[in-house]
Scaffold this motif. Sequence first.
Motif, PDB file in Angstrom:
ATOM      1  N   GLY A  46      77.072   7.557  57.630  1.00  0.00           N
ATOM      2  CA  GLY A  46      75.951   8.269  57.654  1.00  0.00           C
ATOM      3  C   GLY A  46      74.671   7.481  58.062  1.00  0.00           C
ATOM      4  N   GLN A  47      73.857   8.252  58.642  1.00  0.00           N
ATOM      5  CA  GLN A  47      72.702   7.544  59.585  1.00  0.00           C
ATOM      6  C   GLN A  47      71.377   8.108  58.684  1.00  0.00           C
ATOM      7  OE1 GLN A  47      73.769   6.840  63.784  1.00  0.00           O
ATOM      8  NE2 GLN A  47      73.469   8.841  63.835  1.00  0.00           N
ATOM      9  N   ASP A  48      70.431   7.308  58.980  1.00  0.00           N
ATOM     10  CA  ASP A  48      69.052   7.538  58.614  1.00  0.00           C
ATOM     11  C   ASP A  48      68.471   8.949  58.621  1.00  0.00           C
ATOM     12  OD1 ASP A  48      68.587   6.507  61.091  1.00  0.00           O
ATOM     13  OD2 ASP A  48      66.478   6.419  60.670  1.00  0.00           O
ATOM     14  N   GLN A  56      75.483  17.529  58.352  1.00  0.00           N
ATOM     15  CA  GLN A  56      74.176  16.839  57.962  1.00  0.00           C
ATOM     16  C   GLN A  56      74.443  16.226  56.520  1.00  0.00           C
ATOM     17  OE1 GLN A  56      70.773  16.861  59.402  1.00  0.00           O
ATOM     18  NE2 GLN A  56      72.331  16.701  60.858  1.00  0.00           N
ATOM     19  N   PHE A  57      74.321  14.993  56.297  1.00  0.00           N
ATOM     20  CA  PHE A  57      74.497  14.407  55.078  1.00  0.00           C
ATOM     21  C   PHE A  57      73.191  13.517  54.496  1.00  0.00           C
ATOM     22  CE2 PHE A  57      76.393  11.073  52.196  1.00  0.00           C
ATOM     23  CZ  PHE A  57      77.138  11.635  51.482  1.00  0.00           C
ATOM     24  N   PRO A  58      72.922  13.558  53.330  1.00  0.00           N
ATOM     25  CA  PRO A  58      71.564  12.943  52.648  1.00  0.00           C
ATOM     26  C   PRO A  58      71.869  11.420  52.846  1.00  0.00           C
ATOM     27  CG  PRO A  58      72.202  14.620  51.006  1.00  0.00           C
ATOM     28  CD  PRO A  58      73.459  14.598  52.074  1.00  0.00           C
ATOM     29  N   SER A  59      70.833  10.819  53.557  1.00  0.00           N
ATOM     30  CA  SER A  59      70.734   9.550  53.932  1.00  0.00           C
ATOM     31  C   SER A  59      71.051   8.675  52.570  1.00  0.00           C
ATOM     32  CB  SER A  59      69.753   9.020  54.854  1.00  0.00           C
ATOM     33  OG  SER A  59      69.707   7.678  55.103  1.00  0.00           O
ATOM     34  N   GLY A  60      71.904   7.735  52.800  1.00  0.00           N
ATOM     35  CA  GLY A  60      72.128   6.587  51.598  1.00  0.00           C
ATOM     36  C   GLY A  60      72.937   6.999  50.531  1.00  0.00           C
ATOM     37  N   GLN A  61      73.351   8.483  50.433  1.00  0.00           N
ATOM     38  CA  GLN A  61      73.946   8.866  49.209  1.00  0.00           C
ATOM     39  C   GLN A  61      75.506   8.381  49.319  1.00  0.00           C
ATOM     40  OE1 GLN A  61      74.296  12.617  47.069  1.00  0.00           O
ATOM     41  NE2 GLN A  61      72.087  13.149  47.418  1.00  0.00           N
ATOM     42  N   PRO A  62      76.286   8.375  48.107  1.00  0.00           N
ATOM     43  CA  PRO A  62      77.540   8.110  47.911  1.00  0.00           C
ATOM     44  C   PRO A  62      78.165   9.240  48.493  1.00  0.00           C
ATOM     45  CG  PRO A  62      76.644   7.545  46.021  1.00  0.00           C
ATOM     46  CD  PRO A  62      75.410   8.265  46.934  1.00  0.00           C
ATOM     47  N   VAL A  63      79.357   9.013  49.382  1.00  0.00           N
ATOM     48  CA  VAL A  63      79.916  10.272  49.993  1.00  0.00           C
ATOM     49  C   VAL A  63      81.173  10.554  49.254  1.00  0.00           C
ATOM     50  CG1 VAL A  63      80.891   8.929  51.608  1.00  0.00           C
ATOM     51  CG2 VAL A  63      80.785  11.179  52.043  1.00  0.00           C
ATOM     52  N   LEU A  98      81.067  16.236  49.400  1.00  0.00           N
ATOM     53  CA  LEU A  98      80.512  16.844  48.475  1.00  0.00           C
ATOM     54  C   LEU A  98      79.192  16.082  48.118  1.00  0.00           C
ATOM     55  CD1 LEU A  98      83.536  17.261  46.125  1.00  0.00           C
ATOM     56  CD2 LEU A  98      82.059  19.339  46.621  1.00  0.00           C
ATOM     57  N   PHE A  99      78.201  16.586  47.703  1.00  0.00           N
ATOM     58  CA  PHE A  99      77.081  15.459  47.323  1.00  0.00           C
ATOM     59  C   PHE A  99      75.887  16.589  46.765  1.00  0.00           C
ATOM     60  CE2 PHE A  99      76.206  17.735  51.725  1.00  0.00           C
ATOM     61  CZ  PHE A  99      74.967  18.018  51.527  1.00  0.00           C
ATOM     62  N   LEU A 100      74.958  15.891  46.244  1.00  0.00           N
ATOM     63  CA  LEU A 100      73.709  16.556  45.511  1.00  0.00           C
ATOM     64  C   LEU A 100      72.628  16.619  46.106  1.00  0.00           C
ATOM     65  CD1 LEU A 100      74.576  14.931  41.989  1.00  0.00           C
ATOM     66  CD2 LEU A 100      75.271  17.181  42.547  1.00  0.00           C
ATOM     67  N   ASP A 101      72.023  17.756  46.366  1.00  0.00           N
ATOM     68  CA  ASP A 101      70.787  17.962  47.113  1.00  0.00           C
ATOM     69  C   ASP A 101      69.584  16.936  46.390  1.00  0.00           C
ATOM     70  OD1 ASP A 101      69.940  19.647  45.256  1.00  0.00           O
ATOM     71  OD2 ASP A 101      70.244  21.338  46.833  1.00  0.00           O
ATOM     72  N   SER A 102      68.414  17.258  46.561  1.00  0.00           N
ATOM     73  CA  SER A 102      67.454  16.537  46.069  1.00  0.00           C
ATOM     74  C   SER A 102      66.778  17.374  44.570  1.00  0.00           C
ATOM     75  CB  SER A 102      66.058  16.841  46.935  1.00  0.00           C
ATOM     76  OG  SER A 102      65.755  17.739  47.118  1.00  0.00           O
ATOM     77  N   THR A 103      67.344  18.507  44.520  1.00  0.00           N
ATOM     78  CA  THR A 103      67.148  19.237  43.190  1.00  0.00           C
ATOM     79  C   THR A 103      68.294  18.962  42.177  1.00  0.00           C
ATOM     80  OG1 THR A 103      68.355  21.230  43.828  1.00  0.00           O
ATOM     81  CG2 THR A 103      65.900  20.895  44.195  1.00  0.00           C
ATOM     82  N   GLY A 104      69.368  18.081  42.610  1.00  0.00           N
ATOM     83  CA  GLY A 104      70.639  18.116  41.826  1.00  0.00           C
ATOM     84  C   GLY A 104      71.677  18.966  42.121  1.00  0.00           C
TER      85      GLY A 104
END
Length: 596
Positions: free
Chosen positions: A489-491, A511-518, A532-538
Amino acid sequence: MAHRRIWSTFIVVVASCLSAWWVMDRKVEQRQLLNPGALASDHFTHWEYPAMLPSGMTVEADHSLPAFLFASGMDSASFIWFVSSAPVFVPSRYAQQRWGGGWLIGEDLDQWEENPGEMAAHWAPRSPGKNTMTRLPSGELKSRHWMPNEDDRRMSTSWVASQVAPLAPLSPFWTQWFANIADNSKGAWQRARVGAAPAASSWMGHDSLVQLTDGSWIVAEGANGSWMVGIEMADSSRSVGANAHWRAGVQLFSSAGDSLVWEDIGFPNGQVQERSKAQVDADFGSWEQGRKQWGIHAEGDRIVWRKDPTNMAPTPTADARIISVSGPRSREQDAGRLGTVRNHRTDQVMNLMWEPPAVVARASDGSAVWSFEVDAMAAPTVWEVDLFRNRKYQAVIATGQKVHLVDVLGREVKGFPKRWSRGFSAVAVFDYDRNRQYRFLMAAPNGALFNFRREGERTPGWNFTARPGRYITSLAHIRVANKDYIFAGQDDDSVRFLKRSGEDRFDSPLQFPSGQPVVFRLGASLASSTVLFLDSTGLLQERTIGNNEPTGMNGMTRGQAVSLEDRTGDGIPEVVVQIEGGEEIWDARNQRIDSD
């Protein structure tokens, strides 16, 4: 001339008065240092003392008390710190204001109000040691205190509305039943509670049944939404028409209905002896996925809990789900424990503790086996490896600036540490074939991705090319249809899927949030697999790797962290979403199978 002397005398008197007033005001101000824990409102659901200040923030050190932290959620924007000494440097994102003889610091200080409620009434931090208190969605308050080197033996207290005092502790019958579920269920049950008196705590979601008991009760929940509630019942006639079963003074409600098999729910069936090893001096018991604790009713609505000392936080082994070292710290990390590593000399597991500025390996009795000082602003990430494939284990410690490899005596292994002048943006340890042939991958902010093996030597055949202006912030390894892929995953939230040799293997619009666990849900091919991931609002997001389209659990729940674990023991992993005060479990059909 007389007028001049009068004016001169007047000015001197006024100046002296002002000086005296200023000195007295400073003394009063210093003397009137208020306790924020006695005045904070119930808006804040998580309190900590002492608390770590945000990275980069400094305060005057002389006579400074430790910081308090008040949070209304996991988002750091809700955090407010109280410090007793003047801030020396505060990052620009935070505001500060004088209050109570000290300073409040946070992104949104408008949250602060002097309106003490239940949290303030029960807040009683102890020194030395770490203190936290949390209000769960059920309304239950949980307070914990522990010493940095005694995390396994921490005690906690909870306050439960309308708690009835037990007439006697749990009998051997009920502790044996609880032990059968907790220790011998073979994955059939996921969590259980037992009590010697009715409780209105919403612990397991069956309060209305628990309240019917004549004394003790037990509740358990398991795979596929199964559940059972057993309550002490002197009169079997009360089970008639209640869609319940009755045996030996126990009324039982179960999701199995008429197909109930008593042995499947761990019913003791006469196996209890008066001095059963399951007998404990406790009024309540709690167990969830291997974590067991016993509670004693103290007074009023207060229960004091003692955790089972064998509970340990798992350490990622090589090729486990990787968390970027640039990622946010969890509260468990703040509590001090990073993970574990085995000690082949004692055949025991050591806890790796973060005791700044050192990582300390502690034996089960809390004694220090080794201490390794590191240069780190935040808690490091650790892995356990068996570098020489001889069952003598080492710890990989990634601090951001350096990557260390430490042996059982606390010594740096030859070829390490690895360092980069600007630090590493992501670190991972892979064991592709589970044969202990490790690869140490380290990404740098200039776009480079280094690959080392054995005692720190470069891996032959590595042929990675950085994309212009981009660098890697998260790394993971997966295998789909007998092909290996390195997720990078990139910045800028774009991703790359690489071969073992470093070249690109699959182009994805993901598109995957930078730095998040995947977290991956693997399909028949990489293109049909999802992340799977959580966006900025959870909010939970699930995207298909081949086209970046939303799918599956996308938008179905909110949480603080997400993982994939086989909680039902059927070989098919479930989605586990950590929420405030607990977790949600969802099966492969995206159906929730747990109950809060």
